[in-house]
Design a protein around this motif. Structure first.
Motif, PDB file in Angstrom:
ATOM      1  N   GLN A 100      36.169  17.946  65.974  1.00 30.20           N
ATOM      2  CA  GLN A 100      35.182  17.226  66.771  1.00 30.20           C
ATOM      3  C   GLN A 100      34.304  18.048  67.712  1.00 30.20           C
ATOM      4  OE1 GLN A 100      36.158  15.201  70.317  1.00 30.20           O
ATOM      5  NE2 GLN A 100      35.323  13.264  69.606  1.00 30.20           N
ATOM      6  N   PRO A 101      34.857  18.938  68.567  1.00 25.70           N
ATOM      7  CA  PRO A 101      34.008  19.538  69.614  1.00 25.70           C
ATOM      8  C   PRO A 101      32.754  20.222  69.086  1.00 25.70           C
ATOM      9  CG  PRO A 101      36.319  19.947  70.100  1.00 25.70           C
ATOM     10  CD  PRO A 101      36.271  19.352  68.723  1.00 25.70           C
ATOM     11  N   ARG A 102      32.900  21.118  68.109  1.00 29.21           N
ATOM     12  CA  ARG A 102      31.722  21.818  67.592  1.00 29.21           C
ATOM     13  C   ARG A 102      30.784  20.850  66.874  1.00 29.21           C
ATOM     14  NH1 ARG A 102      32.082  27.479  67.579  1.00 29.21           N
ATOM     15  NH2 ARG A 102      34.144  28.319  68.110  1.00 29.21           N
ATOM     16  N   MET A 103      31.356  19.827  66.205  1.00 30.18           N
ATOM     17  CA  MET A 103      30.520  18.841  65.537  1.00 30.18           C
ATOM     18  C   MET A 103      29.678  18.073  66.555  1.00 30.18           C
ATOM     19  SD  MET A 103      31.356  15.356  63.530  1.00 30.18           S
ATOM     20  CE  MET A 103      31.081  14.519  65.087  1.00 30.18           C
ATOM     21  N   TRP A 104      30.285  17.698  67.692  1.00 33.69           N
ATOM     22  CA  TRP A 104      29.555  16.956  68.711  1.00 33.69           C
ATOM     23  C   TRP A 104      28.429  17.800  69.289  1.00 33.69           C
ATOM     24  CZ3 TRP A 104      27.966  16.931  73.737  1.00 33.69           C
ATOM     25  CH2 TRP A 104      27.601  15.701  74.292  1.00 33.69           C
ATOM     26  N   TRP A 105      28.750  19.040  69.689  1.00 28.94           N
ATOM     27  CA  TRP A 105      27.720  19.927  70.241  1.00 28.94           C
ATOM     28  C   TRP A 105      26.566  20.107  69.259  1.00 28.94           C
ATOM     29  CZ3 TRP A 105      32.170  23.541  71.911  1.00 28.94           C
ATOM     30  CH2 TRP A 105      32.571  23.235  73.232  1.00 28.94           C
ATOM     31  N   ALA A 106      26.921  20.437  67.998  1.00 31.29           N
ATOM     32  CA  ALA A 106      25.880  20.725  67.016  1.00 31.29           C
ATOM     33  C   ALA A 106      25.053  19.492  66.696  1.00 31.29           C
ATOM     34  CB  ALA A 106      26.513  21.287  65.742  1.00 31.29           C
ATOM     35  N   SER A 107      25.709  18.360  66.510  1.00 30.55           N
ATOM     36  CA  SER A 107      24.997  17.146  66.105  1.00 30.55           C
ATOM     37  C   SER A 107      24.092  16.616  67.213  1.00 30.55           C
ATOM     38  CB  SER A 107      26.000  16.063  65.690  1.00 30.55           C
ATOM     39  OG  SER A 107      26.790  16.492  64.604  1.00 30.55           O
ATOM     40  N   VAL A 108      24.603  16.582  68.437  1.00 28.77           N
ATOM     41  CA  VAL A 108      23.800  16.075  69.552  1.00 28.77           C
ATOM     42  C   VAL A 108      22.599  16.981  69.808  1.00 28.77           C
ATOM     43  CG1 VAL A 108      23.807  15.674  72.046  1.00 28.77           C
ATOM     44  CG2 VAL A 108      25.665  14.787  70.639  1.00 28.77           C
ATOM     45  N   GLN A 109      22.822  18.286  69.800  1.00 28.55           N
ATOM     46  CA  GLN A 109      21.704  19.209  69.992  1.00 28.55           C
ATOM     47  C   GLN A 109      20.691  19.082  68.858  1.00 28.55           C
ATOM     48  OE1 GLN A 109      23.366  23.117  70.500  1.00 28.55           O
ATOM     49  NE2 GLN A 109      23.923  22.775  72.626  1.00 28.55           N
ATOM     50  N   LEU A 110      21.197  18.918  67.637  1.00 23.77           N
ATOM     51  CA  LEU A 110      20.308  18.799  66.482  1.00 23.77           C
ATOM     52  C   LEU A 110      19.473  17.528  66.567  1.00 23.77           C
ATOM     53  CD1 LEU A 110      19.664  20.048  63.621  1.00 23.77           C
ATOM     54  CD2 LEU A 110      21.362  18.447  62.726  1.00 23.77           C
ATOM     55  N   LEU A 111      20.117  16.385  66.810  1.00 22.65           N
ATOM     56  CA  LEU A 111      19.401  15.107  66.840  1.00 22.65           C
ATOM     57  C   LEU A 111      18.379  15.050  67.967  1.00 22.65           C
ATOM     58  CD1 LEU A 111      22.381  12.658  66.143  1.00 22.65           C
ATOM     59  CD2 LEU A 111      20.511  13.232  64.581  1.00 22.65           C
ATOM     60  N   TYR A 112      18.793  15.469  69.153  1.00 28.26           N
ATOM     61  CA  TYR A 112      17.894  15.329  70.305  1.00 28.26           C
ATOM     62  C   TYR A 112      16.826  16.434  70.363  1.00 28.26           C
ATOM     63  CZ  TYR A 112      19.492  11.274  72.920  1.00 28.26           C
ATOM     64  OH  TYR A 112      19.734   9.992  73.327  1.00 28.26           O
TER      65      TYR A 112
END
Length: 538
Positions: free
Chosen positions: A307-319
């Motif tokens: 989860q942690p790296r997925m959350w960082w990467a996904s949120v940064q990517l989407l926003y």
């Protein structure tokens, strides 16, 4: 006694104990090497997060669609995750110095190639090779650090500094990448990586002496090579690549197409084949021995590691893409709005250690998961410039705080339930889990985004990104429930006083056995005429 002509013509060298050799380096040299290895950890994370700022201009210049542009990061993350286990084994069986050098120079030269390429397929291939180089860097650097600093309290500080640089690279990569893209161009990001990695390789070449784990030397090059587990790692690599390709391709051509279903089915079959292969592979040759999964809490911790790296990467990517593409913000203005992610991450790295010493690790992780859940729900409603302070800012703050707590605590929890002698292997598994979560997660979320926005407002709307964020909410809720019901209570190793003495005794016995084995090997070399001197000449 006269020696035979054969004996006199053979020259042998006695290998010095490598741990003693590295620990005897001067303080200045060890500190310089530690800083170099910390920079390697930083640049490996930087190579992912900096691309979030660089991907929009790269996509525009190379005419890459949103559904396919995720491969600028996924190609790197996939090979990074897949080759971590192999890298750890290579560092154990061969010289960690040379493993690190191959990784550093491979990242440097392939990054330089990325700066010059102007086609998407060569770019993705070069990014994949960059991931291989990054995977070679981390386990080899960790092994050298542990051997340079054998004193426990000094070693723990060195390892903590090394691990912390991964978070710093993830946080400041976006900001530095935005600066380079804004004031230069997107190739400047790759020029920066090229220069730093070349400097790292040069420093290690000059400052680090040759070293090798002689206690792992089987005496036969063929036997040593067999212990790398080429078959198992090849199956795992192919399964990961095909799975992410299928997920990414589903949004581009449709989920019912053969081009999507075929790689998806093959990836599942290869994944099953990997575990079957590991079950029949001797433990000393297996990349991931099946006994690993029998340790208490091991499976649930590895799942949480997704989860942690997925959350960082996904949120940064989407926003970051929404701010730049839909709202028209510059890359530097976008990076400024991500500053809460950086500041909170640095603050909570120190705060997490205090929590781990005061509370049981299960409840620390549950608290972190709750913060992630609340923060992500807030981000769902942050899809406009006017809602930044009301929803996006607190969402970034709470989500980053929670993922930092979970990221730091999963490492401690994993080492608390596994023997110290396999720390490098389980560490590689957890790191690979995080990288795979980041690669597969961003691919799935991008696929959801592009699928939804085709019928709900187009690429400039927030509807597709909103759907991706709801997916993260669902995944976080499922992991939180799994943690609550399936993880057993454990405490940080320093708090579990009943296990401290036995673990210390085990470490002492292991050290004595290794020293004894090295001494016996030295005596054998000195007393025996070697038929093939290349087995011992370094």
């Amino acid at each position: 006694m006269a020696s035979s002509p054969k004996a006199s013509s053979v020259m042998t060298t006695t290998p010095p104990p490598p741990a003693r050799q590295l620990s005897s380096l001067s303080v200045a040299r060890k500190m310089t090497l530690l800083a170099t290895f910390c920079m390697a950890q930083f640049i490996d994370s930087f190579s992912i997060s900096a691309l979030f700022a660089a991907t929009p201009p790269i996509s525009a210049d190379l005419n890459i669609s949103d559904a396919v542009s995720v491969w600028t990061t996924s190609a790197y993350q996939l090979t990074f995750a897949a080759f971590l286990l192999t890298s750890g084994r290579l560092s154990d069986l061969y010289s960690p110095k040379y493993v690190f050098l191959v990784g550093a120079f491979l990242v440097s030269f392939t990054s330089l190639g990325c700066a010059f390429t102007r086609a998407q397929i060569p770019l993705f291939l070069l990014r994949g090779f960059m991931g291989v180089g990054a995977a070679l860097n981390i386990p080899s650097a960790m092994q050298i650090i542990v051997r340079m600093f054998p004193t426990p309290h000094v070693q723990s500080r060195a390892v903590a500094a090394f691990a912390g640089c991964a978070g710093l690279g993830n946080v400041f990569g976006l900001i530095i990448g935005a600066l380079l893209v804004s004031f230069a161009s997107w190739p400047a990001v790759f020029y920066f990586i090229t220069a730093v990695c070349f400097l790292m390789g040069s420093l290690v070449t000059v400052l680090l002496p040759f070293s090798r784990n002689h206690d792992n030397n089987t005496g036969s090059r063929l036997e040593t090579f067999k212990r790398v587990d080429i078959v198992g790692v090849s199956l795992l690599t192919a399964a990961l690549v095909l799975f992410v390709y299928a997920v990414t391709n589903g949004a581009a051509v449709g989920w019912s197409k053969a081009a999507t279903l075929a790689p998806l089915v093959i990836s599942i079959a290869l994944g099953i084949g990997f575990f079957v292969c590991e079950a029949y592979t001797p433990e000393e040759r297996a990349a991931v021995p099946l006994k690993m999964w029998k340790y208490e809490n091991f499976t649930i911790i590895v799942i949480l590691g997704l989860q942690p790296r997925m959350w960082w990467a996904s949120v940064q990517l989407l926003y970051s893409w929404f701010y730049q593409d839909a709202l028209g913000w510059s890359t530097i203005y976008t990076a400024i709005h991500f500053l809460p992610v950086g500041l909170v991450s640095v603050l909570f790295m120190a705060f997490t250690s205090s929590l781990q010493q005061r509370f049981r690790l299960k409840w620390v992780m549950l608290g972190g998961q709750a913060l992630v859940l609340i923060g992500t729900i807030l981000l769902v409603f942050g899809g406009s410039a006017s809602r930044y302070w009301q929803f996006a800012f607190p969402g970034f703050f709470l989500g980053t705080a929670g993922t930092t707590i979970v990221f730091g605590t999963t490492n401690i929890a994993l080492f608390a339930v596994t023997p110290p002698r396999i720390a490098a292997t389980v560490g590689s598994i957890l790191t690979a889990s995080g990288q795979f979560g980041s690669a597969a997660g961003t691919a799935i979320i991008t696929s959801i985004q592009t699928t939804v926005q085709q019928t709900h407002g187009g690429p400039d709307s927030f509807s597709g990104r909103e759907a991706g964020l709801w997916f993260i909410v669902g995944m976080t809720a499922a992991e939180t429930l799994s943690l609550l019901f399936f993880m057993k209570n454990v405490v940080a190793p320093s708090r579990d006083r009943t296990k401290a003495a036995p673990e210390a005794a085990d470490v002492t016995v292991d050290a004595i056995n290794i020293e004894k084995k090295v001494t016996e090997e030295k005596q054998t070399i000195e007393e025996t005429v070697v038929a093939d001197p290349t087995d011992y000449i370094e």
